[in-house]
Design a protein around this motif. Structure first.
Motif, PDB file in Angstrom:
ATOM      1  N   SER A 160      18.095 -64.949  88.623  1.00  0.00           N
ATOM      2  CA  SER A 160      17.514 -63.691  89.318  1.00  0.00           C
ATOM      3  C   SER A 160      18.219 -63.464  90.322  1.00  0.00           C
ATOM      4  O   SER A 160      19.276 -64.423  90.929  1.00  0.00           O
ATOM      5  CB  SER A 160      16.126 -64.378  89.798  1.00  0.00           C
TER       6      SER A 160
ATOM      7  N   LEU B 122      17.393 -52.517  90.003  1.00  0.00           N
ATOM      8  CA  LEU B 122      16.273 -52.782  89.049  1.00  0.00           C
ATOM      9  C   LEU B 122      16.488 -52.732  87.539  1.00  0.00           C
ATOM     10  O   LEU B 122      15.927 -53.425  86.741  1.00  0.00           O
ATOM     11  CB  LEU B 122      15.027 -51.969  89.480  1.00  0.00           C
TER      12      LEU B 122
ATOM     13  N   ALA C 253      17.927 -55.365  84.949  1.00  0.00           N
ATOM     14  CA  ALA C 253      16.912 -56.567  84.467  1.00  0.00           C
ATOM     15  C   ALA C 253      17.027 -56.312  82.825  1.00  0.00           C
ATOM     16  O   ALA C 253      16.777 -55.230  82.488  1.00  0.00           O
ATOM     17  CB  ALA C 253      15.598 -56.251  85.105  1.00  0.00           C
TER      18      ALA C 253
ATOM     19  N   GLN D 208      18.407 -64.402  80.777  1.00  0.00           N
ATOM     20  CA  GLN D 208      17.450 -63.461  80.978  1.00  0.00           C
ATOM     21  C   GLN D 208      17.518 -63.067  82.638  1.00  0.00           C
ATOM     22  O   GLN D 208      17.487 -63.961  83.304  1.00  0.00           O
ATOM     23  CB  GLN D 208      15.857 -63.773  80.890  1.00  0.00           C
ATOM     24  N   LEU D 209      17.926 -61.845  82.935  1.00  0.00           N
ATOM     25  CA  LEU D 209      18.260 -61.589  84.375  1.00  0.00           C
ATOM     26  C   LEU D 209      17.048 -60.811  84.861  1.00  0.00           C
ATOM     27  O   LEU D 209      16.528 -59.821  84.426  1.00  0.00           O
ATOM     28  CB  LEU D 209      19.472 -60.820  84.501  1.00  0.00           C
ATOM     29  N   THR D 210      16.612 -61.303  85.944  1.00  0.00           N
ATOM     30  CA  THR D 210      15.313 -60.807  86.695  1.00  0.00           C
ATOM     31  C   THR D 210      16.160 -60.160  88.033  1.00  0.00           C
ATOM     32  O   THR D 210      16.831 -60.989  88.860  1.00  0.00           O
ATOM     33  CB  THR D 210      14.373 -61.661  87.077  1.00  0.00           C
ATOM     34  N   VAL D 211      15.711 -58.890  88.348  1.00  0.00           N
ATOM     35  CA  VAL D 211      16.241 -58.208  89.707  1.00  0.00           C
ATOM     36  C   VAL D 211      14.957 -57.992  90.310  1.00  0.00           C
ATOM     37  O   VAL D 211      13.961 -57.449  90.298  1.00  0.00           O
ATOM     38  CB  VAL D 211      16.864 -57.087  89.488  1.00  0.00           C
ATOM     39  N   ASN D 212      14.832 -58.768  91.673  1.00  0.00           N
ATOM     40  CA  ASN D 212      13.887 -58.738  92.503  1.00  0.00           C
ATOM     41  C   ASN D 212      14.059 -57.501  93.597  1.00  0.00           C
ATOM     42  O   ASN D 212      15.076 -57.419  94.232  1.00  0.00           O
ATOM     43  CB  ASN D 212      13.704 -60.137  93.367  1.00  0.00           C
TER      44      ASN D 212
ATOM     45  N   GLU E 253      17.984 -68.694  82.353  1.00  0.00           N
ATOM     46  CA  GLU E 253      17.365 -67.410  83.381  1.00  0.00           C
ATOM     47  C   GLU E 253      18.169 -67.305  84.684  1.00  0.00           C
ATOM     48  O   GLU E 253      18.616 -68.342  85.211  1.00  0.00           O
ATOM     49  CB  GLU E 253      15.864 -67.736  83.757  1.00  0.00           C
TER      50      GLU E 253
ATOM     51  N   GLU F 206      17.550 -57.256  94.699  1.00  0.00           N
ATOM     52  CA  GLU F 206      18.185 -55.898  94.483  1.00  0.00           C
ATOM     53  C   GLU F 206      19.566 -55.755  95.749  1.00  0.00           C
ATOM     54  O   GLU F 206      19.391 -56.218  96.814  1.00  0.00           O
ATOM     55  CB  GLU F 206      17.098 -54.991  94.718  1.00  0.00           C
TER      56      GLU F 206
END
Lengths: 116, 114
Positions: B12, B84, B87, B109-113, B10, B15
């Motif tokens: 993160s 965004l 993600a 797993q990439l999360t974009v905050n 993972e 933005e």
């Protein structure tokens, strides 16, 4: 240009039954690839067809089989279904590979197979 | 047999910032191809970028670029100005020449905050 299409979107079968999944490649692509994406096992290569012939096979039992038709569409058959066959089955297509050349594989949306 | 390893399950990023996803591979081949694919929640695999091993120049596609280190067997993906829509699960993949199977890594797993 239409992308790779797969049918059905979802398929629910009972253990011991047979499942048939279908794939239509991008126009002009002669190679079709099948992959299994099972939870916890990642993406695993199943089969590669080109010009109607099986070119390569992944480490799967013989009950996983398929064929490619003259129009380059393909079918994946899974016989004697087991619970662990539940997965997303992805089909991809590419141009005909040449000597020393690999072309990008473009994927379809997948068929979600659930075995109960 | 070839293997592909993604050591970051993972990641993160904020933005508009930059993130780098790592990938290493093992092969005895001297000529091969490397790819990055993204798989958003829709599960549709989308090709992000491709690198031929014989090319020394790193591939670039808009905000996406790679750092290909052949001797180190490393192939990282840099995403600049993250959005965004970036993600997704990102997969590194290896292919021998003349067609053949793709060997995938485990995915990041990439999360974009925002």
């Amino acid at each position: 240009e239409a992308g790779v299409t797969q049918s059905p979107t979802h398929l629910i079968k009972t253990r011991g039954q047979q499942a048939t999944l279908r794939c239509s490649p991008i126009s002009g692509h002669t190679s079709v690839y099948w992959y299994q994406q099972a939870l916890g096992l990642g993406l695993q290569f199943l089969l590669w067809y080109d010009e109607g012939e099986e070119r390569n096979r992944g480490n799967f039992p013989p009950r996983f089989s398929g064929r490619q038709f003259p129009n380059y569409s393909s079918e994946l058959n899974v016989n004697a279904l087991e619970l662990e066959d539940s997965a997303l089955y992805l089909c991809a297509s590419s141009l005909r590979p040449g000597q020393g050349v690999t072309y990008e594989q473009y994927f379809g949306p997948g068929t979600r197979l659930t075995v109960t | 047999a070839q293997t592909v390893t993604q050591s970051q399950p993972e990641m993160s990023v904020q933005e508009a910032e930059t993130v780098t996803l790592s990938c290493t591979y093992d092969t005895s081949e001297s000529d091969y191809y490397l790819f990055w694919y993204k798989q958003p929640p829709s599960r549709q695999m989308i090709l992000v970028i491709r690198q031929e091993a014989y090319k020394q120049q790193n591939a670039t596609e808009n905000r996406f670029s790679v750092n290909f280190q052949k001797a180190a067997k490393s192939f990282s993906l840099k995403i600049s100005d993250s959005q965004l829509g970036d993600a997704a699960m990102y997969f590194c993949a290896f292919s021998e020449t003349s067609g053949s199977r793709l060997t995938f890594g485990e995915g990041t797993q990439l999360t974009v905050n925002p």
